[in-house]
Motif scaffolding. Structure first.
Motif, PDB file in Angstrom:
ATOM      1  N   GLY A 436       0.755  -1.104  -0.001  1.00  0.00           N
ATOM      2  CA  GLY A 436      -0.068   0.152   0.054  1.00  0.00           C
ATOM      3  C   GLY A 436       0.905   1.332  -0.031  1.00  0.00           C
ATOM      4  O   GLY A 436       0.268   2.205   0.492  1.00  0.00           O
ATOM      5  N   ASP A 437       1.948   1.047  -0.330  1.00  0.00           N
ATOM      6  CA  ASP A 437       3.018   2.269  -0.337  1.00  0.00           C
ATOM      7  C   ASP A 437       2.455   3.336  -1.278  1.00  0.00           C
ATOM      8  O   ASP A 437       1.888   3.113  -2.394  1.00  0.00           O
ATOM      9  CB  ASP A 437       4.342   1.836  -0.897  1.00  0.00           C
ATOM     10  CG  ASP A 437       5.326   3.036  -1.072  1.00  0.00           C
ATOM     11  OD1 ASP A 437       5.271   3.741  -2.015  1.00  0.00           O
ATOM     12  OD2 ASP A 437       6.089   3.305  -0.048  1.00  0.00           O
ATOM     13  N   ALA A 438       2.504   4.699  -0.846  1.00  0.00           N
ATOM     14  CA  ALA A 438       1.740   5.844  -1.286  1.00  0.00           C
ATOM     15  C   ALA A 438       2.374   5.962  -2.951  1.00  0.00           C
ATOM     16  O   ALA A 438       1.632   6.471  -3.869  1.00  0.00           O
ATOM     17  CB  ALA A 438       2.073   7.032  -0.727  1.00  0.00           C
ATOM     18  N   GLY A 439       3.716   5.635  -3.056  1.00  0.00           N
ATOM     19  CA  GLY A 439       4.040   5.582  -4.470  1.00  0.00           C
ATOM     20  C   GLY A 439       3.599   4.767  -5.553  1.00  0.00           C
ATOM     21  O   GLY A 439       3.825   4.830  -6.656  1.00  0.00           O
ATOM     22  N   ILE A 440       2.839   3.410  -5.005  1.00  0.00           N
ATOM     23  CA  ILE A 440       2.289   2.540  -5.965  1.00  0.00           C
ATOM     24  C   ILE A 440       1.370   3.060  -6.733  1.00  0.00           C
ATOM     25  O   ILE A 440       0.312   3.788  -6.164  1.00  0.00           O
ATOM     26  CB  ILE A 440       1.842   1.184  -5.206  1.00  0.00           C
ATOM     27  CG1 ILE A 440       3.272   0.763  -4.377  1.00  0.00           C
ATOM     28  CG2 ILE A 440       1.345   0.231  -6.273  1.00  0.00           C
ATOM     29  CD1 ILE A 440       3.006  -0.515  -3.505  1.00  0.00           C
ATOM     30  N   VAL A 441       1.197   3.029  -7.907  1.00  0.00           N
ATOM     31  CA  VAL A 441       0.013   3.479  -8.767  1.00  0.00           C
ATOM     32  C   VAL A 441      -1.210   2.869  -8.262  1.00  0.00           C
ATOM     33  O   VAL A 441      -1.487   1.771  -7.791  1.00  0.00           O
ATOM     34  CB  VAL A 441       0.250   3.216 -10.337  1.00  0.00           C
ATOM     35  CG1 VAL A 441       0.145   1.702 -10.577  1.00  0.00           C
ATOM     36  CG2 VAL A 441      -0.878   4.045 -11.163  1.00  0.00           C
ATOM     37  N   LYS A 442      -2.175   3.876  -8.104  1.00  0.00           N
ATOM     38  CA  LYS A 442      -3.558   3.440  -7.646  1.00  0.00           C
ATOM     39  C   LYS A 442      -4.537   4.479  -8.295  1.00  0.00           C
ATOM     40  O   LYS A 442      -4.586   5.726  -8.338  1.00  0.00           O
ATOM     41  CB  LYS A 442      -3.647   3.641  -6.134  1.00  0.00           C
ATOM     42  CG  LYS A 442      -5.165   3.292  -5.523  1.00  0.00           C
ATOM     43  CD  LYS A 442      -5.018   3.139  -4.128  1.00  0.00           C
ATOM     44  CE  LYS A 442      -6.315   2.865  -3.593  1.00  0.00           C
ATOM     45  NZ  LYS A 442      -6.678   1.226  -3.724  1.00  0.00           N
TER      46      LYS A 442
END
Length: 554
Positions: A436-442
């Motif tokens: 769930g790292d903020a840098g992972i595209v979502k």
């Protein structure tokens, strides 16, 4: 319905009858993809319903193996139904295949769970998957042959390319039905009984498809041959026991469909798997990214199909294989850069080693997921691979215990097969991203596509889909044109389904098994690269151009 005939002297543009032929033929392949995505998307729930006597990990494996069974029997379906199609006719054969396929899918929705009827449930489920695979083995060859034998000379690539577009329709249809059903029933009821609805809804597709196909006439090329008494009495013998034709079957497999399949499955299915399982992108976002790339790229099936009528099938298919083989590594690395930048940085800067006595380290290659690792060296490496951590194996002294180092610092290792908090904490402290790292595209919604990070990934996936359209758009026409009418259905179906069912269908699991066994998230790409490169060489040397072939010859 008026009689449909193929003619080369005719007005420009597609006639009403030809559009009807294409629609009727394509519906069967929509079924193929609807079922493919349906079963794949719901494999976890199906595993819980029909393999409930096993632990969760094992039941998921069995569910996926039941899914793979459908791929493995496709070539046998090609032999069985190809023979019927060359003796009885195209129309009646692919009417039978769509009935078998549709009813098998529908019955899955009615099948009681293992809790109700015990071991009979998984046995019946696997039997239905085998029936679906057999029917699919006859479906594609029939549809491609039927459309090609109706198409005017000079437009076969364009006409048959419509069949190739149906993967996208099947994908969107299955996603829409699943999403609507989940919303209607709620997650709890969906897992309990609501999952059956998408399978039951397939009977509507079946009814429409059968109704339309009943209105079709026999292929004019086959009907003329049948009227003249020139049909084959033993198509299997002619196709595979006669070297002049068997040689073309073998060349079509290694010089066309093998490379086409691995480029196709890499661009769609392994790309989805890579996003979810390796880059840790959530399933909602990963499916939307793939869906957008397919939506943007699907029209190019028609573009390359039509282009193949002008410049030839062979240069387009082999160019797609060659460009794909040369660029898969940089494209997937750029996907990582944009989808999970922290993982890419850690991948380049964090050094993780498993130090162990080589005698205690086995082979991690596990494409069907049934092997259970118990040696500490193996469980450590398997855990790192599942965590998308790049590692190297360093030989340790004989008899020494396994040691894991992160940037040359020892990390306490406990022989845990599913989790190891100390290793997880160490690699995350060194720079690997947390879940769930903020840098992972979502993506927040289906139309959240204009942010640079999202747009860049869709653009890269779109390039992969372009490769797919290059290799897959003209393939139906070329396979049809390689073989004479009297044994065309039988001959073209076998290399297609071995290529796509075996080399393509087994690609995601095999590629990930290579990744897990090497500790390199990109190493699985060697699977499609090597097979695509072989196809380029074999195809360039031995496959003739076919666009000007007269397919009316027996």
């Amino acid at each position: 319905m008026s009689t449909m005939t193929a003619t080369s002297a005719r007005p420009a543009g597609m006639t009403k009858d030809e559009r009807f032929v294409i629609l009727a033929s394509s519906l069967g392949t929509v079924f193929e993809w609807y079922d493919f995505y349906l079963y794949g998307s719901l494999a976890g729930i199906i595993g819980a319903q029909f393999f409930s006597d096993y632990p969760p990990a094992t039941r998921d494996i069995f569910a996926l193996l039941a899914f793979a069974a459908g791929f493995l029997v496709r070539p046998f379906g090609a032999i069985v139904f190809g023979r019927v199609g060359d003796i009885v006719g195209r129309k009646y054969t692919f009417l039978v295949t769509i009935l078998i396929m549709g009813l098998s899918t529908f019955i899955v929705g009615l099948l009681p769970s293992a809790k109700t009827i015990g071991i009979a449930a998984p046995i019946i489920l696997i039997s239905l998957r085998l029936l679906q695979g057999l029917a699919l083995g006859g479906e594609y060859g029939g549809a491609a042959t039927y459309v090609a034998e109706h198409a005017p000379q000079g437009k076969r690539g364009y006409y048959t390319s419509f069949i190739q577009t149906t993967a996208t329709l099947g994908l969107f249809l299955s996603l829409l039905v699943i999403l609507f059903t989940r919303s209607f029933t709620g997650e709890k009821d969906f897992a309990d009984w609501g999952w059956r609805i998408p399978f039951l809804v397939s009977v509507l597709l079946l009814g429409i498809s059968v109704w339309i196909r009943l209105r079709l006439n026999e292929s004019p090329v086959f009907q003329r041959m049948k009227d003249e008494g020139k049909t084959s009495k033993a198509p299997l013998t002619e196709a595979f026991a006669t070297w002049s034709n068997a040689k073309i079957v073998i060349l079509a497999l290694f010089g066309l469909t093998m490379g086409q399949a691995v480029i196709w499955y890499t661009g769609q299915f392994y790309a989805l798997f890579f996003l979810q399982s390796i880059l840790k992108v959530d399933g909602y976002t990963a499916n939307l990214l793939i869906a957008w790339s397919l939506l943007l790229g699907t029209g190019f099936f028609l573009v390359f199909g039509a282009l193949s009528d002008k410049i030839g099938r062979k240069p387009i298919i082999l160019a797609g294989c060659l460009i794909g083989a040369l660029t898969l590594f940089p494209i997937f690395k750029m996907v990582t850069t944009n989808a999970n930048p922290a993982l890419e940085k850690a991948y380049e800067t964090v050094k993780v080693q498993v130090v162990a006595d080589p005698a205690g380290c086995g082979d991690l290659f596990n494409p069907v997921g049934t092997r259970v690792f118990s040696a500490p060296c193996d469980t450590a490496r398997a855990f790192l691979a599942q965590s998308s951590v790049k590692y190297s194996t360093v030989p340790g002294p004989a008899g020494s215990p396994v040691k894991v180092t992160v940037n040359d610092k020892d990390v306490p290792y406990t022989d845990a097969k599913t989790s190891n908090p100390a290793i997880t904490a160490a690699v995350q402290a060194a720079g690997y991203p947390k879940p769930g790292d903020a840098g992972i595209v979502k993506m927040s919604n289906p139309f959240d596509i204009f942010r640079p990070q999202v747009a860049a990934i869709i653009g890269l996936l779109f390039i992969l889909v372009i490769y797919v359209t290059m290799v897959y758009g003209p393939i139906a026409a070329m396979l049809v044109e390689l073989f004479p009418t009297r044994i065309r259905y039988t001959s073209m179906s076998l290399p297609y389904h071995i290529g796509n069912g075996w080399f393509g269908g087994l690609l995601p699991a095999t590629a990930f098994a290579i990744t897990a066994s090497t500790g390199d998230i990109y190493s699985g790409l060697w699977y499609p690269i090597i097979f695509a490169a072989i196809t380029v060489v074999v195809g360039a040397l031995f496959i003739p151009e076919t666009k000007d072939v007269d397919i009316t010859k027996t």
